[in-house]
Design an enzyme around this catalytic site. Structure first.
Site, PDB file in Angstrom:
ATOM      1  N   ASP A  17       1.007   2.738   3.719  1.00 54.31           N
ATOM      2  CA  ASP A  17       0.104   3.819   3.263  1.00 54.31           C
ATOM      3  C   ASP A  17       0.897   5.099   2.999  1.00 54.31           C
ATOM      4  OD1 ASP A  17      -2.162   5.024   2.358  1.00 54.31           O
ATOM      5  OD2 ASP A  17      -3.227   5.034   4.279  1.00 54.31           O
ATOM      6  N   HIS A  42       0.814  -1.210   0.000  1.00 55.03           N
ATOM      7  CA  HIS A  42       0.000   0.000   0.000  1.00 55.03           C
ATOM      8  C   HIS A  42       0.850   1.263   0.000  1.00 55.03           C
ATOM      9  CE1 HIS A  42      -3.914   1.808   1.812  1.00 55.03           C
ATOM     10  NE2 HIS A  42      -3.260   2.733   1.147  1.00 55.03           N
ATOM     11  N   HIS A  72      -5.113  -0.708   6.301  1.00 55.39           N
ATOM     12  CA  HIS A  72      -4.976   0.192   7.457  1.00 55.39           C
ATOM     13  C   HIS A  72      -6.111   0.082   8.472  1.00 55.39           C
ATOM     14  CE1 HIS A  72      -7.629   2.507   4.889  1.00 55.39           C
ATOM     15  NE2 HIS A  72      -6.659   2.982   4.125  1.00 55.39           N
ATOM     16  N   ASP A  95      -8.888   2.731  -2.889  1.00 54.96           N
ATOM     17  CA  ASP A  95      -8.244   3.390  -1.743  1.00 54.96           C
ATOM     18  C   ASP A  95      -8.223   4.915  -1.875  1.00 54.96           C
ATOM     19  OD1 ASP A  95      -6.830   3.097   0.828  1.00 54.96           O
ATOM     20  OD2 ASP A  95      -5.327   4.247  -0.250  1.00 54.96           O
ATOM     21  N   PRO A 133      -4.650  14.820   4.110  1.00 57.11           N
ATOM     22  CA  PRO A 133      -4.348  13.745   5.045  1.00 57.11           C
ATOM     23  C   PRO A 133      -3.264  12.819   4.491  1.00 57.11           C
ATOM     24  CG  PRO A 133      -6.353  13.209   3.836  1.00 57.11           C
ATOM     25  CD  PRO A 133      -5.876  14.546   3.325  1.00 57.11           C
ATOM     26  N   HIS A 193       2.672  14.435   0.347  1.00 55.29           N
ATOM     27  CA  HIS A 193       2.047  15.718   0.003  1.00 55.29           C
ATOM     28  C   HIS A 193       3.116  16.793   0.123  1.00 55.29           C
ATOM     29  CE1 HIS A 193      -2.042  14.146   0.087  1.00 55.29           C
ATOM     30  NE2 HIS A 193      -1.819  13.589   1.258  1.00 55.29           N
ATOM     31  N   ARG A 212       1.598   8.683  -6.732  1.00 54.40           N
ATOM     32  CA  ARG A 212       1.147   9.959  -7.319  1.00 54.40           C
ATOM     33  C   ARG A 212       1.392  10.090  -8.813  1.00 54.40           C
ATOM     34  NH1 ARG A 212      -1.847  10.369  -2.970  1.00 54.40           N
ATOM     35  NH2 ARG A 212      -0.888  11.359  -1.157  1.00 54.40           N
TER      36      ARG A 212
HETATM   37  O1  DOR Z   1      -4.273   9.687   4.723  1.00 51.48           O
HETATM   38  C1  DOR Z   1      -4.589   9.310   3.612  1.00 51.48           C
HETATM   39  N1  DOR Z   1      -3.925   9.718   2.508  1.00 51.48           N
HETATM   40  N2  DOR Z   1      -5.603   8.467   3.481  1.00 51.48           N
HETATM   41  C2  DOR Z   1      -6.113   8.139   2.295  1.00 51.48           C
HETATM   42  O2  DOR Z   1      -7.052   7.405   2.245  1.00 51.48           O
HETATM   43  C3  DOR Z   1      -5.547   8.684   1.045  1.00 51.48           C
HETATM   44  C4  DOR Z   1      -4.157   9.104   1.258  1.00 51.48           C
HETATM   45  C5  DOR Z   1      -3.671   9.964   0.133  1.00 51.48           C
HETATM   46  O3  DOR Z   1      -3.780   9.529  -1.027  1.00 51.48           O
HETATM   47  O4  DOR Z   1      -3.161  11.046   0.390  1.00 51.48           O
HETATM   48 ZN    ZN Z   2      -6.847   4.183   2.486  1.00 59.03          ZN
HETATM   49 ZN    ZN Z   3      -3.841   4.679   1.031  1.00 63.11          ZN
END
Ligand code: DOR
Ligand code: ZN
Ligand code: ZN
Length: 399
Positions: free
Chosen positions: A283, A51, A216, A145, A297, A287, A55
């Protein structure tokens, strides 16, 4: 390649000896080759991440295949599964092929690309999944996701197609009707609903090849629900993330699902120790600083996962390193269906050399990822990745 003087650890346990990689795979015995001195280090199968968000396409200012795979190998990963919430959404095999080929050309880390459950995340269309025959070289999973699959009937249709085309269905359980109201309800309601539908599906249609994997899992309620379903024999599995097992909501950091109460965190750790959790996945969600400031997030996780998990699970809670290897390498490799994750002869020659005694302070300015968004900055962890080897080639060497 021959790695000498190290301790070898995989899911089977710990042994001393040398590790030979010949023609890209782990070999029983070999002739000559490059010798790597592993004195003081442990050799483990390289990690496999189910996971990560790379990008690409469309948001390469956050991460691209080059930076993402560099971050991966710095963290000890040689295979990862990229999520489909790209721009455009990855809803077809051609985009997926493109992403994987970029990674293949770089040769550092295998990338598999998930395809979205519904086309362009429209929430209803699943017909694009009918084109997934013969794509196992680069697509191993389907996943929405970033969001849940809102309509239960659509989720059922997705199960059918996941099974037909031999893809694992990776579930981001979040009922959007509750996201703005109660993030516990959002995860727990959708987990319960999805499990109900999986059970119904299996009862009616069998489950020859079905694999449903819960991403997650962050609450005690949801973890208990998935674990109970597994015990009933359903073809489900669950992952936890390094951040949900190491941090609780006393840390102010935005990620989805959110950092939870201490009771949830402690339950997840206990579930791992009890052998109820299948995998650890990062995960990894890069960003920019500006995006993060305006509330995006997510966190970058590839370069801190091993340290955080080794410290939290092994050092602080007594989990054997061989079990961590199972969670970070063998089981994710099995879910993806790839020949990695163990030190058995014949497995891909992908290994990581780690120094367990090293204590480091996380410094995001050193990350190879483009993302600097991490709640771990400034925290101290044991364990460091010293070298990552893929098919017998050094792809990362800090020395
Ligand atoms: O915190 C997260 N960031 N949760 C998500 O479901 C998507 C992910 C993102 O792609 O930034
Ligand atoms: Zn997710
Ligand atoms: Zn994710």
């Amino acid at each position: 390649m021959i790695i000498k003087n190290a301790v070898l650890v995989d899911w089977r346990g710990v042994r001393r000896g040398e590790l030979i990689i010949k023609d890209g795979v782990i070999a029983e015995q070999g002739g000559t080759g490059d010798i790597i001195d592993g004195t003081g280090l442990y050799v483990m199968p390289a990690f496999v991440d189910l996971h990560a968000h790379l990008r690409t396409p469309g948001q390469t200012h956050k991460e691209d295949i080059a930076s993402g795979t560099r971050a991966a190998v710095r963290g000890g990963y040689t295979a990862l599964n990229a999520m489909a919430n790209t721009v455009p959404v990855c809803s077809d095999a051609e985009i997926a092929r493109e992403v994987c080929e970029q990674a293949r050309a770089l040769g550092r880390c295998d990338v598999f690309q998930s395809v979205s459950v519904t086309r362009d995340f429209d929430g209803v269309t699943v017909s694009h999944l009918d084109g997934l025959d013969g794509t196992e070289g680069f697509i191993r999973c389907i996943s929405e996701d970033g969001r849940g699959v809102k309509d239960g009937g659509v989720f059922l249709e997705a199960l059918r197609r996941a099974e037909r085309f031999g893809k694992a269905l990776l579930v981001h359980a979040e009922d959007a009707d509750f996201s703005g109201i109660d993030m516990y309800a959002a995860e727990d309601l959708e987990t319960a609903r999805d499990l109900y539908i999986v059970e119904m599906y299996c009862g009616r249609y069998g489950r020859e090849r079905l694999k449903v994997h819960f991403c997650h899992v962050s609450t005690e309620y949801s973890a208990r629900a998935v674990i109970a379903a597994k015990r009933r024999g359903l073809p489900v599995s669950l992952e936890v993330t390094p951040h949900h097992i190491a941090l609780s909501d006393s840390v102010d950091f935005r990620v989805n699902p959110p950092l939870r109460r201490e009771e949830d965190r402690a339950f997840l750790v206990k579930a791992v120790l009890d052998g109820e959790v299948d995998a650890i996945a990062t995960d990894h969600a890069p960003h920019t600083e500006t995006e993060k400031k305006s509330g995006a997030p997510g966190l970058v996780g590839l370069e801190t996962a091993f340290q955080v998990c080794y410290t939290t699970l092994c050092r602080l809670n007594g989990l054997p390193l061989s079990r961590l290897s199972e969670l970070m390498s063998l089981n994710p490799a099995r879910i993806l269906g790839i020949n990695k994750g163990s030190l058995d002869a014949g497995a891909d020659g992908d290994v990581v050399l780690v120094d367990l005694e090293r204590e480091t302070i996380v410094d995001s300015s050193e990350f190879f990822s483009k993302g600097r968004n991490t709640p771990f900055d400034g925290r101290t962890y044991f364990g460091g990745v010293v070298m990552t080897i893929k098919n017998g080639e050094v792809v990362y060497d800090e020395r």
